[in-house]
Design a protein around this motif. Structure first.
Motif, PDB file in Angstrom:
ATOM      1  N   GLU A 120       0.860  -1.121  -0.020  1.00  0.00           N
ATOM      2  CA  GLU A 120      -0.104  -0.109  -0.124  1.00  0.00           C
ATOM      3  C   GLU A 120       0.726   1.296   0.072  1.00  0.00           C
ATOM      4  O   GLU A 120       1.953   1.343   0.696  1.00  0.00           O
ATOM      5  CB  GLU A 120      -1.085   0.130   1.258  1.00  0.00           C
ATOM      6  CG  GLU A 120      -1.778   1.208   1.272  1.00  0.00           C
ATOM      7  CD  GLU A 120      -2.807   1.131   2.721  1.00  0.00           C
ATOM      8  OE1 GLU A 120      -3.239   2.257   2.978  1.00  0.00           O
ATOM      9  OE2 GLU A 120      -2.736   0.397   3.154  1.00  0.00           O
ATOM     10  N   VAL A 122       2.028   4.482   1.268  1.00  0.00           N
ATOM     11  CA  VAL A 122       1.829   5.304   2.488  1.00  0.00           C
ATOM     12  C   VAL A 122       2.234   6.655   2.226  1.00  0.00           C
ATOM     13  O   VAL A 122       1.944   7.529   3.197  1.00  0.00           O
ATOM     14  CB  VAL A 122       2.393   4.771   3.544  1.00  0.00           C
ATOM     15  CG1 VAL A 122       1.665   3.267   3.937  1.00  0.00           C
ATOM     16  CG2 VAL A 122       4.079   4.520   3.429  1.00  0.00           C
ATOM     17  N   LYS A 143       2.298   9.143  -1.419  1.00  0.00           N
ATOM     18  CA  LYS A 143       2.062   9.121  -2.716  1.00  0.00           C
ATOM     19  C   LYS A 143       3.232   9.413  -3.591  1.00  0.00           C
ATOM     20  O   LYS A 143       3.928  10.489  -3.310  1.00  0.00           O
ATOM     21  CB  LYS A 143       0.998  10.224  -3.193  1.00  0.00           C
ATOM     22  CG  LYS A 143       0.512  10.185  -4.589  1.00  0.00           C
ATOM     23  CD  LYS A 143      -0.571  11.205  -4.647  1.00  0.00           C
ATOM     24  CE  LYS A 143      -1.132  11.077  -6.122  1.00  0.00           C
ATOM     25  NZ  LYS A 143      -2.084  12.086  -6.186  1.00  0.00           N
ATOM     26  N   TRP A 174       5.948   2.556  -0.091  1.00  0.00           N
ATOM     27  CA  TRP A 174       4.984   1.586  -0.017  1.00  0.00           C
ATOM     28  C   TRP A 174       5.276   0.539   1.390  1.00  0.00           C
ATOM     29  O   TRP A 174       6.323   0.566   1.664  1.00  0.00           O
ATOM     30  CB  TRP A 174       4.886   0.632  -1.046  1.00  0.00           C
ATOM     31  CG  TRP A 174       4.698   1.540  -2.335  1.00  0.00           C
ATOM     32  CD1 TRP A 174       3.413   1.738  -3.077  1.00  0.00           C
ATOM     33  CD2 TRP A 174       5.468   2.391  -3.264  1.00  0.00           C
ATOM     34  NE1 TRP A 174       3.418   2.574  -4.314  1.00  0.00           N
ATOM     35  CE2 TRP A 174       4.798   3.136  -4.165  1.00  0.00           C
ATOM     36  CE3 TRP A 174       6.919   2.699  -3.169  1.00  0.00           C
ATOM     37  CZ2 TRP A 174       5.241   3.899  -5.254  1.00  0.00           C
ATOM     38  CZ3 TRP A 174       7.474   3.385  -4.031  1.00  0.00           C
ATOM     39  CH2 TRP A 174       6.826   4.138  -5.035  1.00  0.00           C
ATOM     40  N   HIS A 175       4.178   0.183   1.684  1.00  0.00           N
ATOM     41  CA  HIS A 175       4.175  -0.749   3.058  1.00  0.00           C
ATOM     42  C   HIS A 175       3.602  -1.813   2.741  1.00  0.00           C
ATOM     43  O   HIS A 175       2.452  -2.262   2.349  1.00  0.00           O
ATOM     44  CB  HIS A 175       3.655   0.056   4.074  1.00  0.00           C
ATOM     45  CG  HIS A 175       4.053  -0.932   5.471  1.00  0.00           C
ATOM     46  ND1 HIS A 175       5.148  -1.128   6.064  1.00  0.00           N
ATOM     47  CD2 HIS A 175       3.182  -1.491   5.996  1.00  0.00           C
ATOM     48  CE1 HIS A 175       4.932  -1.842   7.176  1.00  0.00           C
ATOM     49  NE2 HIS A 175       3.710  -2.073   7.279  1.00  0.00           N
ATOM     50  N   SER A 176       4.058  -3.148   3.057  1.00  0.00           N
ATOM     51  CA  SER A 176       3.425  -4.191   3.085  1.00  0.00           C
ATOM     52  C   SER A 176       2.973  -4.781   4.354  1.00  0.00           C
ATOM     53  O   SER A 176       3.950  -5.017   5.506  1.00  0.00           O
ATOM     54  CB  SER A 176       4.410  -5.389   2.644  1.00  0.00           C
ATOM     55  OG  SER A 176       3.810  -6.810   2.670  1.00  0.00           O
ATOM     56  N   TYR A 177       1.819  -4.825   4.498  1.00  0.00           N
ATOM     57  CA  TYR A 177       1.208  -5.410   5.847  1.00  0.00           C
ATOM     58  C   TYR A 177       1.330  -6.677   5.971  1.00  0.00           C
ATOM     59  O   TYR A 177       1.482  -7.549   7.101  1.00  0.00           O
ATOM     60  CB  TYR A 177      -0.234  -5.239   5.950  1.00  0.00           C
ATOM     61  CG  TYR A 177      -0.424  -3.482   6.101  1.00  0.00           C
ATOM     62  CD1 TYR A 177      -0.230  -2.927   7.189  1.00  0.00           C
ATOM     63  CD2 TYR A 177      -1.056  -2.787   4.968  1.00  0.00           C
ATOM     64  CE1 TYR A 177      -0.364  -1.492   7.290  1.00  0.00           C
ATOM     65  CE2 TYR A 177      -0.982  -1.703   4.795  1.00  0.00           C
ATOM     66  CZ  TYR A 177      -0.978  -0.993   6.094  1.00  0.00           C
ATOM     67  OH  TYR A 177      -0.934   0.373   6.224  1.00  0.00           O
TER      68      TYR A 177
END
Length: 68
Positions: free
Chosen positions: A2, A4, A6, A20-23
């Motif tokens: 996602e 986080v 832009k 971008w972050h991966s949960y």
């Protein structure tokens, strides 16, 4: 992943400045070139987008992940 932060779209549609972050694995990526999103689609989204209609005779796309 996602976004986080832009990213900005630069020359030749190149993305810069995003984060971008991966949960799933708690990793953060700041280099858009390191993202591999070509085949990442949530199963629910794929199903809603037509995978429920099946791929060939055998059935749904989820069964064919290793054969594409």
């Amino acid at each position: 992943m996602e976004a986080v932060k832009k990213p900005r779209q630069g020359e030749d549609c190149k993305l810069t400045g995003g984060r971008w972050h991966s949960y799933y694995d708690a990793k953060t990526v700041t280099d858009a070139g390191k993202l591999d999103i070509g085949h990442v689609v949530a199963l629910a989204e794929a199903w809603d987008s037509g995978a429920s209609k099946g791929v060939g005779r055998e059935g749904g796309a989820a069964r064919h992940q290793g054969s594409w």
